[in-house]
Design a protein around this motif. Structure first.
Motif, PDB file in Angstrom:
ATOM      1  N   ALA A   1       0.712  -1.275   0.117  1.00 61.20           N
ATOM      2  CA  ALA A   1       0.049  -0.045  -0.099  1.00 61.20           C
ATOM      3  C   ALA A   1       0.937   1.320   0.075  1.00 61.20           C
ATOM      4  CB  ALA A   1      -0.841   0.197   1.159  1.00 61.20           C
ATOM      5  N   ASN A   2       0.841   1.927  -1.065  1.00 63.63           N
ATOM      6  CA  ASN A   2       1.552   3.342  -1.216  1.00 63.63           C
ATOM      7  C   ASN A   2       0.599   4.225  -0.655  1.00 63.63           C
ATOM      8  OD1 ASN A   2       4.013   2.567  -2.108  1.00 63.63           O
ATOM      9  ND2 ASN A   2       2.963   1.749  -3.925  1.00 63.63           N
ATOM     10  N   VAL A   3       0.699   4.771   0.307  1.00 63.74           N
ATOM     11  CA  VAL A   3      -0.198   5.846   0.845  1.00 63.74           C
ATOM     12  C   VAL A   3       0.328   7.250   0.879  1.00 63.74           C
ATOM     13  CG1 VAL A   3      -1.733   6.528   2.892  1.00 63.74           C
ATOM     14  CG2 VAL A   3      -1.010   4.140   2.625  1.00 63.74           C
ATOM     15  N   PRO A   4      -0.281   8.175   0.239  1.00 62.01           N
ATOM     16  CA  PRO A   4       0.285   9.516   0.040  1.00 62.01           C
ATOM     17  C   PRO A   4       0.124  10.433   1.526  1.00 62.01           C
ATOM     18  CG  PRO A   4      -1.917   9.656  -0.910  1.00 62.01           C
ATOM     19  CD  PRO A   4      -1.571   8.118  -0.506  1.00 62.01           C
ATOM     20  N   ALA A   5       0.714  11.427   1.668  1.00 59.21           N
ATOM     21  CA  ALA A   5       0.183  12.419   2.823  1.00 59.21           C
ATOM     22  C   ALA A   5      -1.218  12.373   2.901  1.00 59.21           C
ATOM     23  CB  ALA A   5       1.236  13.505   2.864  1.00 59.21           C
ATOM     24  N   ILE A   6      -1.865  12.671   3.811  1.00 59.60           N
ATOM     25  CA  ILE A   6      -3.186  12.919   4.140  1.00 59.60           C
ATOM     26  C   ILE A   6      -3.440  13.997   5.063  1.00 59.60           C
ATOM     27  CG2 ILE A   6      -5.498  11.907   5.193  1.00 59.60           C
ATOM     28  CD1 ILE A   6      -4.165   8.960   4.255  1.00 59.60           C
ATOM     29  N   ALA A   7      -3.421  15.157   4.244  1.00 61.69           N
ATOM     30  CA  ALA A   7      -3.419  16.759   4.938  1.00 61.69           C
ATOM     31  C   ALA A   7      -4.694  16.563   5.943  1.00 61.69           C
ATOM     32  CB  ALA A   7      -3.787  17.636   3.926  1.00 61.69           C
TER      33      ALA A   7
ATOM     34  N   THR B   1      -1.109   0.888  10.469  1.00 59.85           N
ATOM     35  CA  THR B   1      -1.771   1.882  10.521  1.00 59.85           C
ATOM     36  C   THR B   1      -0.983   3.366  10.134  1.00 59.85           C
ATOM     37  OG1 THR B   1      -0.893   1.954  12.568  1.00 59.85           O
ATOM     38  CG2 THR B   1      -2.982   1.109  12.643  1.00 59.85           C
ATOM     39  N   ILE B   2      -1.936   4.262   9.689  1.00 65.49           N
ATOM     40  CA  ILE B   2      -1.407   5.862   9.119  1.00 65.49           C
ATOM     41  C   ILE B   2      -2.052   6.388  10.484  1.00 65.49           C
ATOM     42  CG2 ILE B   2      -1.532   7.359   7.623  1.00 65.49           C
ATOM     43  CD1 ILE B   2      -0.276   4.741   6.520  1.00 65.49           C
ATOM     44  N   THR B   3      -1.218   7.227  10.971  1.00 60.22           N
ATOM     45  CA  THR B   3      -1.614   8.123  12.140  1.00 60.22           C
ATOM     46  C   THR B   3      -1.227   9.724  11.849  1.00 60.22           C
ATOM     47  OG1 THR B   3      -0.986   6.326  13.737  1.00 60.22           O
ATOM     48  CG2 THR B   3      -1.204   8.530  14.696  1.00 60.22           C
ATOM     49  N   GLY B   4      -2.377  10.484  12.109  1.00 60.76           N
ATOM     50  CA  GLY B   4      -2.283  11.752  11.750  1.00 60.76           C
ATOM     51  C   GLY B   4      -1.356  12.501  12.713  1.00 60.76           C
ATOM     52  N   GLY B   5      -0.875  13.750  12.545  1.00 63.68           N
ATOM     53  CA  GLY B   5      -0.242  14.600  13.349  1.00 63.68           C
ATOM     54  C   GLY B   5      -0.535  15.786  13.389  1.00 63.68           C
TER      55      GLY B   5
ATOM     56  N   GLU C   1       4.617   3.847   3.009  1.00 65.62           N
ATOM     57  CA  GLU C   1       4.517   2.565   2.392  1.00 65.62           C
ATOM     58  C   GLU C   1       4.338   1.353   3.184  1.00 65.62           C
ATOM     59  OE1 GLU C   1       7.937   0.219   0.183  1.00 65.62           O
ATOM     60  OE2 GLU C   1       7.122   1.662  -1.284  1.00 65.62           O
ATOM     61  N   ILE C   2       3.261   0.578   3.149  1.00 68.48           N
ATOM     62  CA  ILE C   2       3.214  -0.610   3.941  1.00 68.48           C
ATOM     63  C   ILE C   2       3.157  -1.875   3.113  1.00 68.48           C
ATOM     64  CG2 ILE C   2       1.420  -1.592   5.669  1.00 68.48           C
ATOM     65  CD1 ILE C   2       0.253   1.088   6.194  1.00 68.48           C
TER      66      ILE C   2
END
Length: 135
Positions: A47-53, A86-90, A98-99
């Protein structure tokens, strides 16, 4: 072990990043054959995950893998052996990530990604991730 890095351009799918309390799925990727061990020992679903604003601070999107015998939602089930990522917001969303999920020998013919937005993850998430097979 060597990193799996050769991308199969024909075996890709897109998945929309989910909003809070929502679930999204990629389309199925056809591996061409089921239970192809030992071949699957060297195959990953990435999984290629872009930055999630707009992913809220400390909130998460969980990504996992499902497989199926047919290209149909009714037949899909979680591939528990590969776990999840997991993708965690900041403070200003999340960084690109990339997972990689190593596919087990008993994987069925069709695979896809599942993404679940956690509670209060955000409601204006518009990014799209890419699922791809690497060997």
């Amino acid at each position: 072990l060597l990193a799996r890095s050769i991308r199969d351009a024909l075996l890709t799918a897109n998945i929309a990043a989910p909003n809070a309390n929502a679930t999204t799925y990629s389309t199925f990727i056809d591996l061409g054959v089921a239970n192809s061990f030992p071949t699957t020992e060297s195959i990953s679903l990435v999984a290629n995950v872009p930055a999630i604003a707009n992913l809220a601070n400390t909130k998460v999107i969980t990504i996992s893998v499902e497989d199926a015998d047919a290209n149909a939602n009714a037949n899909a089930a979680a591939l528990a052996l590969v776990g999840s990522g997991t993708i965690t917001g900041g403070a200003s969303g999340s960084a690109a990530a990339e997972i990689a999920f190593a596919l087990p020998g008993n994987v069925r013919r069709f695979v896809r990604l599942k993404a679940v937005g956690g509670s209060a993850a955000g409601t204006t998430i518009t990014e799209t991730a890419t699922a791809e097979i690497r060997v």
